[in-house]
Design an enzyme around this catalytic site. Structure first.
Site, PDB file in Angstrom:
ATOM      1  CE1 TYR B  10      -4.151  -1.713   0.514  1.00 20.85           C
ATOM      2  CE2 TYR B  10      -2.639  -3.237   1.598  1.00 20.85           C
ATOM      3  CZ  TYR B  10      -4.094  -2.838   1.230  1.00 20.85           C
ATOM      4  OH  TYR B  10      -4.921  -3.861   1.210  1.00 20.85           O
ATOM      5  CD  GLU B  65       9.375  17.961  14.853  1.00 19.85           C
ATOM      6  OE1 GLU B  65       9.569  19.109  14.698  1.00 19.85           O
ATOM      7  OE2 GLU B  65       9.890  17.050  14.275  1.00 19.85           O
ATOM      8  CD  GLU B  69       9.728  23.298  14.748  1.00 17.25           C
ATOM      9  OE1 GLU B  69       9.305  24.499  14.608  1.00 17.25           O
ATOM     10  OE2 GLU B  69       9.201  22.448  14.225  1.00 17.25           O
ATOM     11  CD  GLU B 118      10.045  36.233  12.502  1.00 16.50           C
ATOM     12  OE1 GLU B 118       9.463  37.285  13.014  1.00 16.50           O
ATOM     13  OE2 GLU B 118       9.972  35.979  11.278  1.00 16.50           O
TER      14      GLU B 118
END
Lengths: 224, 224
Positions: B10, B65, B69, B118
């Site tokens: 798939y 994450e 960040e 930013e």
DNA sequence: TGAATAGTGTCTTTCAGACAATATGCC
DNA sequence: GGCATATTGTCTGAAAGACACTATTCA
């Protein structure tokens, strides 16, 4: 860090949907399980579900899987949680988005869909060993259902179009695993305005027949 | 129907996590947004997030994450919902599992991580146009936060280690967008037993100093 | 002592929970 | 009438909401 991320550059997990289909039958809360006829977990019981196709939404995938495996369409489906432990499927990385749905066992008779798969309802308190992390998923779903009973009309999916207050109370008692006071239950349920009276019960029963009620909204009122 | 399913057969969607990082600052509920420097939606603001790696769980991906960040680690993260509309990303099929997290703006100063991106907090009522379906995700998350204020101690993430009851009340008022009665608020909050008094406020303020309180549990009590 | 915020108690209303007697329909 | 279930109301305690005055610190 992904400064220029190229979507083709990453390995991609497989994504499935799995559905908890609840019903109340013979005084017990049950869920539908299907017997797997593929590896892994061949011959184990598992939640109905399957791979999400590239052109369908998650809700559509859940609806499709449910209808393929059971023949029922367009039930109310509610997304539960997404399980993504990297080891939950021994083959490869599979992330599963889980849903719950509810059917009235009096209105729906299981139709075999020609699919050879065996399917059966099991009491949530007496589940067999399930494939993958489906035991955990089931527990999570039962908990969610219990919570939602208190502040939504979600229970309507478990009942036929019309029902007595005693029927309704039994469903609550079975799901919550408690017994409720009849007068207080009626007072509270009726004060919500979610259900309304209709005509009377007919079927020749050897005692006073009960009033039949139905839900004012045919759809589950979303709250979350 | 998938009788013999071969997972390699798939097409597979990409899976991302996106995080709503809430804070209360200057009398407003805000979320962190990052400016995208890639297509699609280059130069648009978006929720921090990125692809799930093959060897990490969804919770781990969200934590990673967020820390990549923003530089903050190990915040309380709660999975919100999984969005999977096939058209939500113009490049290819991307399913995103969303999370929310909360920080106290007094305890955490945004650290640039060297990443050129930013990043800025925006009031949830004054969000710019966001990439993908991130506006919808934000609305969903704000609603969930509001609901949870009422029956959990989730708010602890938004406050520093110690705070006055007035501080706490303001946070509630800002998130719920209502004003609350001071006496009733205190009565109710103290009766939950979730917070306890400590010493007194110091900082030379030109009026009666308030008692400082802290949460008894440092962790969010799970309920859902 | 004046400015500014902290801290506190009562009354009313609403909702949840305990509790038992009467009503109805069929045989 | 007897059986089986349906239907109904009151009292009590707890929690929510309205409401305003006194206390404390510093300048």
């Amino acid at each position: 860090m992904k400064d220029k991320y190229d979507v083709t550059k990453y390995d991609r997990p497989s994504v499935t949907v799995d559905v908890l289909l609840f019903t109340v039958e013979a005084g017990e809360l049950k869920i539908l399980l299907v017997k797997r006829n593929e590896t892994p977990f061949e011959d184990s019981w598992a939640l109905p579900g399957g791979f999400v196709r590239m052109d369908e939404s998650l809700d559509e995938a859940a609806n499709r899987e449910l209808s393929e495996e059971t023949g029922v369409k367009n039930l109310y489906l509610e997304q539960l949680y997404t399980f993504g432990n990297p080891k939950r499927d021994p083959r490869t990385r599979v992330i599963t988005v889980t849903y719950m749905a509810l059917v009235s066992n009096t209105e729906w008779k299981f139709k075999s869909t020609g699919d050879a798969k065996e399917a059966k309802f099991f009491a949530v308190d007496k589940l067999p060993k399930l494939a993958f992390d489906h035991t955990e998923i089931s527990k999570y779903g039962v908990q969610r259902l219990r919570n939602k009973l208190g502040y939504t009309n979600i229970v309507l999916g478990l009942l036929p179009g019309s029902f007595t207050l005693t029927d309704l109370q039994k469903v609550y008692e079975i799901i919550l695993k408690t017994s409720l006071d009849k007068r207080n239950f009626r007072k509270k349920i009726l004060s919500t305005g979610l259900i309304v009276a209709s005509g009377k019960k007919l079927e020749g029963i050897a005692h006073r027949p009960a009033m039949l009620y139905c839900f004012k909204n045919k759809k589950v009122v979303i709250t979350d």
